[in-house]
Structures are given as C-alpha cells and as structure tokens.
Design an enzyme around this catalytic site. Structure first.
Site, PDB file in Angstrom:
ATOM      1  N   CYS A  82      -6.099  -3.216   6.878  1.00 17.57           N
ATOM      2  CA  CYS A  82      -6.988  -3.990   7.738  1.00 17.57           C
ATOM      3  C   CYS A  82      -6.375  -5.368   8.013  1.00 17.57           C
ATOM      4  O   CYS A  82      -5.317  -5.462   8.619  1.00 17.57           O
ATOM      5  CB  CYS A  82      -8.388  -4.072   7.136  1.00 17.57           C
ATOM      6  SG  CYS A  82      -9.634  -4.590   8.336  1.00 17.57           S
ATOM      7  N   HIS A 187      -9.725   1.353   7.587  1.00 20.00           N
ATOM      8  CA  HIS A 187      -9.923   1.332   6.132  1.00 20.00           C
ATOM      9  C   HIS A 187      -9.729   2.738   5.581  1.00 20.00           C
ATOM     10  O   HIS A 187     -10.668   3.546   5.604  1.00 20.00           O
ATOM     11  CB  HIS A 187     -11.331   0.835   5.794  1.00 20.00           C
ATOM     12  CG  HIS A 187     -11.529  -0.628   6.012  1.00 20.00           C
ATOM     13  ND1 HIS A 187     -11.250  -1.562   5.042  1.00 20.00           N
ATOM     14  CD2 HIS A 187     -11.955  -1.319   7.094  1.00 20.00           C
ATOM     15  CE1 HIS A 187     -11.521  -2.773   5.512  1.00 20.00           C
ATOM     16  NE2 HIS A 187     -11.937  -2.650   6.759  1.00 20.00           N
ATOM     17  N   GLU A 189      -9.674   3.628   2.576  1.00 11.95           N
ATOM     18  CA  GLU A 189     -10.552   3.817   1.414  1.00 11.95           C
ATOM     19  C   GLU A 189     -11.977   4.194   1.828  1.00 11.95           C
ATOM     20  O   GLU A 189     -12.781   4.611   0.988  1.00 11.95           O
ATOM     21  CB  GLU A 189     -10.551   2.562   0.539  1.00 11.95           C
ATOM     22  CG  GLU A 189     -11.373   1.396   1.036  1.00 11.95           C
ATOM     23  CD  GLU A 189     -10.706   0.552   2.121  1.00 11.95           C
ATOM     24  OE1 GLU A 189     -11.264  -0.522   2.449  1.00 11.95           O
ATOM     25  OE2 GLU A 189      -9.650   0.949   2.645  1.00 11.95           O
TER      26      GLU A 189
END
Length: 209
Positions: A82, A187, A189
């Site tokens: 990011c 992102h 994750e």
C-alpha cells in the site's frame, strides 16, 4: 540452519497495519519478525515495507529512524504494501501540501505518485477490484481478473515499471517494481486466497540455499 537464513522481516515503521500484515504471514507459517534493527533487516532473506497514512508522515518516520539509506542498500527481495509501495517511488504529491511541494520518496522505482483520477467515482478507492498481472514471480499462479482489496486515493501511473494494473476511473498501477524492489497498491493481507497466494509467492523468493 541459522534461524535467520529464511527470516522475513517487516520493517517497524511505527504504522498501524503492522499486525495485520504479520498475522497474514504467520497464517502461512512464515518465520516472521517485526523490527527496526539494522543488522536483522540486513541479514533477512526478504523484507516487507508496510505503510498507512500519508507519504509525508511515513517518509519522516523512516528518516527519524535512520532507515532510508539502509532500505536503499538492501539487495534481497523487498516488497512495499500500500503506502509502502508508494514510498518506493521517486516523489509523491500526497499531502505535498497547499504549497504544492512534492514529498521526496525512496527513489527506488522511478515513477511519481499522484492523485487517482476516479472520473467521478467515490474516493478513496475502497473495496474489491480486479487486477491484470504480469509474469513477475510475485504473481505466479494469479489469473488476470483476480479480485484484491484496495484502500487508496493516490496511485502510480501505468509505466514500464508496472507489474499489475487496475481500473478505477483511470487505469493505474496495482503493483510496480524494479530489480529487487517491488510493491503492491492493494492489501494482500485483506485479499483472501488471492492475497495469501501473493504473500506465499513472496516467501518463495530469496530462500536460503
């Protein structure tokens, strides 16, 4: 084998998303450590540069910790996430301010970060969107049209350093890279199975022989 031979380090930049990134790697059973220790970062098999907030604040944080020169000297795979991706670029106009002064970034990928032209769509660009990918090792096994999760209002333009692209109003770089430095605007994750696969691809890089 030395415990650091296959260590993945997340640089402790002091930003708020460190734990979510760490937990995502831990779910993949990675040997992971969050640290700002120079020697541990230098000796790691691979390094993650996270980031949330503004480019100006993030770069000031790296400078305060004396990490800028260290990051620029790394030779192992380094992935920005990011804002961490944006910090790999040359300059950013994110909160470059009302005086229009750009923020100098790390200069590792020669592209500039500017406002995302959403062509009237809501900003920031938040939620799931599709990416088209290159044959970079980070995207091995990832199909064009795969969905990942974005939260951003600034972007890297399409350039020779684009590793993946996305469209939200304009077409922009969802990932950029040069040499051992690369990053993703989204992102991983928070991107379910596709994100986990991308993180696993990163873990497959720079493995100790």
């Amino acid at each position: 084998m030395n415990n650091n031979d296959d260590l993945t380090v997340i640089i402790d930049t002091g930003c708020a998303n460190l734990n979510s990134v760490r937990f995502a790697f831990e779910r993949l059973n990675a040997n992971i450590k969050v640290t700002d220790d120079f020697d541990v970062i230098r000796s790691a098999a691979r390094v993650v540069l996270p980031g949330v907030g503004t480019a100006g604040a993030a770069m000031a944080g790296l400078q305060q910790k004396g990490l800028v020169d260290l990051i620029c000297s790394l030779t192992q795979p380094v992935m920005g996430v990011c804002l961490g991706m944006q910090m790999l670029a040359s300059v950013s106009n994110e909160h470059g301010g009302r005086d229009s002064k750009a923020i100098n970034c790390l200069g590792l990928v020669p592209t500039d970060i500017g406002d995302l032209d959403s062509k009237g769509l809501p900003l920031p660009h938040m939620g799931w969107n599709q990416i088209n990918v290159s044959d970079h090792p980070l995207f091995e096994g990832i199909e064009d049209g795969s969905y990942v999760y974005f939260v951003h209002g600034y972007r890297a333009p399409i350039s020779e350093y684009t590793l993946a692209s996305c469209t939200y109003g304009e077409n922009f770089s969802a990932a950029i890279g040069k040499g051992n430095f690369f990053g993703v605007q989204f992102h991983p994750e928070k991107s379910a199975a596709v994100g986990a696969k991308i993180l696993q691809n990163f873990l497959n890089m720079g493995k100790a022989q």
